[in-house]
Design a protein around this motif. Structure first.
Motif: not given
Ligand code: ADP
Ligand code: MG
Length: 461
Positions: A249, A188, A115, A226, A220-221, A252, A223-224, A256, A258
């Motif tokens: 986005t 990430k 990543t 940091d 996913k791209k 989310t 929000t997954n 979390k 982030k």
């Protein structure tokens, strides 16, 4: 001895010395430069004080023997002198080597996880904190960005960086990315231009049999991760779907815990396409502004570029560029690049004369005179020009006078004495007024707005 002959002679001696002296001494021998050979005395210069002392103390007999052997003169000897300017050149070269090494190490670290390798590919290697010159115009934004880089999602979330084009928003934002990849490779990071995000969303949300799957990949791209870095949010489209998506986005990631960093050329409330819901989200954290750099900062920025290169330059050439390109750091750098490229291609030093020839900026600011500044400032405050130049007291007229003085200094670079003559005041009074506005500018919005608008009226930008 002719210069060339002298160099050859020294090369010969050096070769012999390298052959004879132990290897651990070689690093002191290589940087020695010959400066003369007179009456049997071979003078060598070094930028390494320790090298000089060590060679003098432990190896002078061996070195003298080599010289005697090569020159055939039994009385000849070597003298080693320490020279500070040689030390500076040496330091510059060492710094360059260190920089190269750190870049190589950086790449290695970035490759540690996929990543980060991908996000590193999205970042410009130049846009690091190390290359960011801190001045009055950006020190708050810089401190905030550094704090976010060191401790993401703890204090300033989201961090909203705004300011006109070419003032360092993308640089500062990407610096956070680089810092994280290097110091915290487990995190990430994703950098995206708003435009790319929007296009990506549009192509994935298009109706097709795979829409659900595509959208899940899209989510996913973005929000997954940091740390998300979203550049130039002012380009957001007003389409309801896009707005809803970016809000999704944002929420989310925020929920979390982030880190979110956003840049824009203006405040959220001034982006017409932005929904109220997004606007209040962007205003929730810390908003920091990048403003125009002053002369010292502009000079420091191009001096850094010049010092990082091999180019020889006159300080006056850099000052000339810094004086004439005031609106935008991108243009300032462009001017420097143009002049330095010309110097390099024609194998000259970057002199003031060359900079003037190449840039022909007809002293972009020289059509700005004391008269023009006082006239426009008095118009702006709607007061009499004679009052600005005279002594009447009162808040408004004093402020106007101080601003006019400040601008005379900033925009013409004339001396305080010159300005004092013009205003018929003591030069310490002028210095005081200049300092006062310089400080007020940082904390008083009315003053900074007035200055910006007067500059606009003067067509400085
Ligand atoms: P923006 O995104 O605000 O339009 P950029 O971040 O692209 O501006 O900056 C424009 C250019 O100016 C870049 O090359 C950047 O490296 C340089 N720059 C901006 N601010 C600084 C600074 N404080 N120190 C060094 N270079 C800077
Ligand atoms: Mg940008």
């Amino acid at each position: 001895m002719e210069n060339i002959e002298l160099k050859r002679f020294w090369e010969k001696v050096k070769e012999e010395l390298i052959g004879m002296l132990p290897e651990n001494v070689h690093p002191w021998i290589y940087p020695l430069e010959v400066s003369g050979y007179d009456k049997g005395v071979l003078t060598l210069v070094t930028g390494q004080m320790m090298g000089r002392d060590l060679l003098r103390k432990s190896h002078s007999k061996q070195m003298n023997d080599v010289l005697v052997k090569i020159s055939g003169n039994p009385d000849s000897r070597i003298v080693i002198i320490y020279d500070e300017s040689a030390a500076k050149t040496l330091k510059k070269e060492n710094d360059k080597l260190l920089k190269k090494a750190s870049e190589a190490m950086y790449k290695e670290k970035a490759i540690e996880n996929l990543t980060n390798m991908q996000s590193a590919a999205n970042l410009n290697l130049k846009y690091k904190f190390e290359n960011f010159v801190v001045g009055d115009n950006n020190k708050f934004a810089h401190a905030a960005a550094l704090s976010v880089a060191k401790c993401p999602a703890t204090k300033y979330n989201p961090l909203f960086i705004y300011g006109k084009s070419g003032l360092g928003k993308t640089h500062l934002m990407q610096a956070i990315g680089h810092y994280t990849i290097f110091n915290n490779p487990k995190l990430k990071v994703k950098y995206t231009k708003t435009e790319d995000y929007v296009n990506d969303f549009i192509s994935n949300s298009r109706n097709s049999k795979d829409t659900i799957e595509n959208m899940s990949k899209f989510n996913k791209k973005y929000t997954n991760i940091d740390i998300i870095l979203i550049d130039d949010i002012q380009f957001i489209e007003s389409k309801t779907k896009t707005m809803a998506q970016i809000q999704h986005t944002f929420d989310t990631l925020y929920n979390k815990n982030k880190q979110i960093v956003i840049t824009s050329d203006r405040l959220p409330k001034d982006i017409p396409t932005l929904t109220a819901a997004l606007c209040s989200r962007f205003e929730m954290g810390l908003m920091v502004e990048l403003t125009l750099p002053d002369f010292e900062t502009r000079l420091a920025i191009i001096k850094k570029l010049a010092d990082d290169s091999d180019l020889k330059y006159e300080q006056a050439a850099l000052e000339y560029i810094a004086e004439n390109f005031v609106n935008n750091i991108r243009e300032l750098e462009g001017a420097y690049t143009k002049a330095s490229a010309y110097a390099e291609i024609t194998e000259q030093d970057l002199t003031l004369k060359l900079a003037k020839e190449v840039l022909k900026c007809k002293d972009c600011n020289t059509n700005i005179t004391f008269d023009k500044i006082t006239r426009i400032t008095s118009n702006y405050y709607n007061i009499d020009i004679d009052d600005i130049k005279g002594n009447p007291k009162g808040q408004k007229v004093s402020t106007a006078r101080h601003i006019a003085i400040y601008l005379c200094r900033e925009l013409t670079k004339k001396s305080f004495v010159n300005i004092a003559e013009y205003f018929n005041k003591k030069h310490t009074t002028i210095m005081f007024a200049h300092e006062k506005i310089k400080n007020e500018l940082k904390i008083n919005k009315d003053i900074s707005t007035a200055i910006r608008e007067i500059k606009q009226a003067l067509k400085v930008f």
